[in-house]
Each structure stands twice: as structure tokens, then as C-alpha cells.
Write a protein that holds these residues in place. Sequence first.
Motif, mmCIF file in Angstrom:
data_model
loop_
_atom_site.group_PDB
_atom_site.id
_atom_site.type_symbol
_atom_site.label_atom_id
_atom_site.label_comp_id
_atom_site.label_asym_id
_atom_site.label_seq_id
_atom_site.Cartn_x
_atom_site.Cartn_y
_atom_site.Cartn_z
ATOM 1 N N VAL A 1 0.854 -1.180 0.000
ATOM 2 C CA VAL A 1 0.000 0.000 0.000
ATOM 3 C C VAL A 1 0.886 1.225 0.000
ATOM 4 C CG1 VAL A 1 -1.709 1.299 1.325
ATOM 5 C CG2 VAL A 1 -1.814 -1.186 1.278
ATOM 6 N N SER A 2 0.532 2.205 -0.793
ATOM 7 C CA SER A 2 1.265 3.466 -0.757
ATOM 8 C C SER A 2 0.249 4.597 -0.626
ATOM 9 C CB SER A 2 2.112 3.642 -2.012
ATOM 10 O OG SER A 2 1.292 3.668 -3.157
ATOM 11 N N LEU A 3 0.571 5.545 0.235
ATOM 12 C CA LEU A 3 -0.315 6.671 0.481
ATOM 13 C C LEU A 3 0.149 7.881 -0.307
ATOM 14 C CD1 LEU A 3 -0.676 6.357 4.359
ATOM 15 C CD2 LEU A 3 -2.221 5.504 2.610
ATOM 16 N N THR A 4 -0.809 8.680 -0.748
ATOM 17 C CA THR A 4 -0.456 9.911 -1.436
ATOM 18 C C THR A 4 0.151 10.880 -0.428
ATOM 19 O OG1 THR A 4 -2.599 10.911 -1.033
ATOM 20 C CG2 THR A 4 -2.356 9.627 -3.076
ATOM 21 N N GLN A 5 0.779 11.906 -0.935
ATOM 22 C CA GLN A 5 1.397 12.893 -0.052
ATOM 23 C C GLN A 5 0.336 13.572 0.811
ATOM 24 O OE1 GLN A 5 3.661 15.904 -2.049
ATOM 25 N NE2 GLN A 5 4.457 16.771 -0.161
ATOM 26 N N SER A 6 -0.809 13.862 0.241
ATOM 27 C CA SER A 6 -1.889 14.490 1.010
ATOM 28 C C SER A 6 -2.362 13.579 2.146
ATOM 29 C CB SER A 6 -3.079 14.812 0.103
ATOM 30 O OG SER A 6 -2.714 15.728 -0.885
ATOM 31 N N ALA A 7 -2.481 12.289 1.857
ATOM 32 C CA ALA A 7 -2.903 11.339 2.883
ATOM 33 C C ALA A 7 -1.863 11.233 3.995
ATOM 34 C CB ALA A 7 -3.159 9.965 2.266
ATOM 35 N N GLN A 8 -0.586 11.276 3.621
ATOM 36 C CA GLN A 8 0.479 11.232 4.629
ATOM 37 C C GLN A 8 0.438 12.472 5.512
ATOM 38 O OE1 GLN A 8 4.036 10.712 2.307
ATOM 39 N NE2 GLN A 8 3.635 8.550 1.886
ATOM 40 N N GLN A 9 0.208 13.639 4.901
ATOM 41 C CA GLN A 9 0.124 14.866 5.679
ATOM 42 C C GLN A 9 -1.081 14.843 6.613
ATOM 43 O OE1 GLN A 9 0.072 17.856 2.626
ATOM 44 N NE2 GLN A 9 2.306 18.043 2.573
ATOM 45 N N LEU A 10 -2.210 14.354 6.117
ATOM 46 C CA LEU A 10 -3.407 14.250 6.948
ATOM 47 C C LEU A 10 -3.164 13.313 8.119
ATOM 48 C CD1 LEU A 10 -6.354 14.973 7.434
ATOM 49 C CD2 LEU A 10 -6.989 13.113 5.902
ATOM 50 N N ASN A 11 -2.459 12.220 7.872
ATOM 51 C CA ASN A 11 -2.130 11.272 8.937
ATOM 52 C C ASN A 11 -1.268 11.939 10.007
ATOM 53 O OD1 ASN A 11 -2.026 8.841 10.312
ATOM 54 N ND2 ASN A 11 -0.349 8.029 9.079
ATOM 55 N N GLN A 12 -0.305 12.750 9.583
ATOM 56 C CA GLN A 12 0.546 13.468 10.541
ATOM 57 C C GLN A 12 -0.261 14.459 11.369
ATOM 58 O OE1 GLN A 12 3.595 15.228 8.133
ATOM 59 N NE2 GLN A 12 4.731 13.311 7.886
ATOM 60 N N VAL A 13 -1.192 15.170 10.728
ATOM 61 C CA VAL A 13 -2.033 16.135 11.442
ATOM 62 C C VAL A 13 -2.900 15.412 12.472
ATOM 63 C CG1 VAL A 13 -3.973 17.741 11.165
ATOM 64 C CG2 VAL A 13 -2.031 17.848 9.599
ATOM 65 N N GLN A 14 -3.445 14.263 12.087
ATOM 66 C CA GLN A 14 -4.282 13.494 13.020
ATOM 67 C C GLN A 14 -3.468 13.029 14.216
ATOM 68 O OE1 GLN A 14 -5.887 10.501 10.377
ATOM 69 N NE2 GLN A 14 -7.785 11.647 10.083
ATOM 70 N N LYS A 15 -2.239 12.594 13.991
ATOM 71 C CA LYS A 15 -1.389 12.154 15.097
ATOM 72 C C LYS A 15 -1.079 13.307 16.037
ATOM 73 C CE LYS A 15 0.940 8.275 12.845
ATOM 74 N NZ LYS A 15 2.209 7.769 12.321
ATOM 75 N N LYS A 16 -0.756 14.471 15.445
ATOM 76 C CA LYS A 16 -0.442 15.638 16.259
ATOM 77 C C LYS A 16 -1.658 16.078 17.072
ATOM 78 C CE LYS A 16 3.263 17.548 13.426
ATOM 79 N NZ LYS A 16 3.685 18.675 12.565
ATOM 80 N N SER A 17 -2.825 16.041 16.473
ATOM 81 C CA SER A 17 -4.025 16.475 17.196
ATOM 82 C C SER A 17 -4.360 15.505 18.329
ATOM 83 C CB SER A 17 -5.216 16.618 16.248
ATOM 84 O OG SER A 17 -5.623 15.363 15.754
ATOM 85 N N ALA A 18 -4.067 14.228 18.139
ATOM 86 C CA ALA A 18 -4.332 13.254 19.198
ATOM 87 C C ALA A 18 -3.376 13.447 20.369
ATOM 88 C CB ALA A 18 -4.206 11.836 18.647
ATOM 89 N N GLU A 19 -2.172 13.942 20.081
ATOM 90 C CA GLU A 19 -1.165 14.143 21.128
ATOM 91 C C GLU A 19 -1.272 15.512 21.800
ATOM 92 O OE1 GLU A 19 2.424 13.604 18.938
ATOM 93 O OE2 GLU A 19 2.145 11.449 18.696
#
Length: 113
Positions: free
Chosen positions: A52-70
Motif C-alpha cells: 500500500v502506498s499513500l499519497t502525499q496528502s494522505a500522509q500529511q493528513l495522517n501526521q495532522v491526526q497524530k499531532k491532534s491526538a497528542e
Amino acid sequence: MAINNVNNGLPKAPVDNNKVNSQQQPKQNQTAVQQAATSTAQAASAPRQDSVSLTQSAQQLNQVQKKSAEAPVNEEKVDKLKKAIQNGEYKVDPQALAKKIARLESEIFGIKS
């Protein structure tokens, strides 16, 4: 329910075992060849693995979600806002909200405004 006149009253023909065996042997050989081909195909494809490979936008969204959870949560402010909403005292400024949404999108997607 009874069935009458099976074989139209004609005597039952004897089974020719030699003919039956000769008809079954090619089917058995064909089945063996099909099984061997299937085994070979499975062995050839066994090393393949899914990826599986994620698009750059999906990777950025994943990072934002992690930061918001922390991120720490100001429980006092959350409680104050909940009470204001329940009492009907919370008012939304549509212009300020639109500006904040636009700024957030530009930060997430790297859009210059």
C-alpha cells in the motif's frame, strides 16, 4: 409417486466396463495436468506480497491526526464552551470562521493565499 415405463419397457443394456474406463482415463489425466498447472502457478505467485502506498496528502493528513491526538486539551475551556452552547449563548462569527478554515487548509495543503 411411482414412475412407470422406465426405459420404455426395454430390457436394461449391460454396462461395458472397458468403455467406461477408457472414457474416465483421459478425464483423470486432464485433471492431473490441471492440478499440476495450478500448483506451478501458485508456486510462481507465492513470493508476491501486497503493498500500500499513500499519497502525499494522505500522509500529511495522517501526521495532522497524530499531532491532534497528542495535543493537550484545555478541559476548562471545553467545559465553558459546552455550557455556552447548551444555554444558547454561544454565537459563531461566520467571517472569522471562514478565515480560520482557509488558513488551516493552506497550512495542511501548502497553499499560498
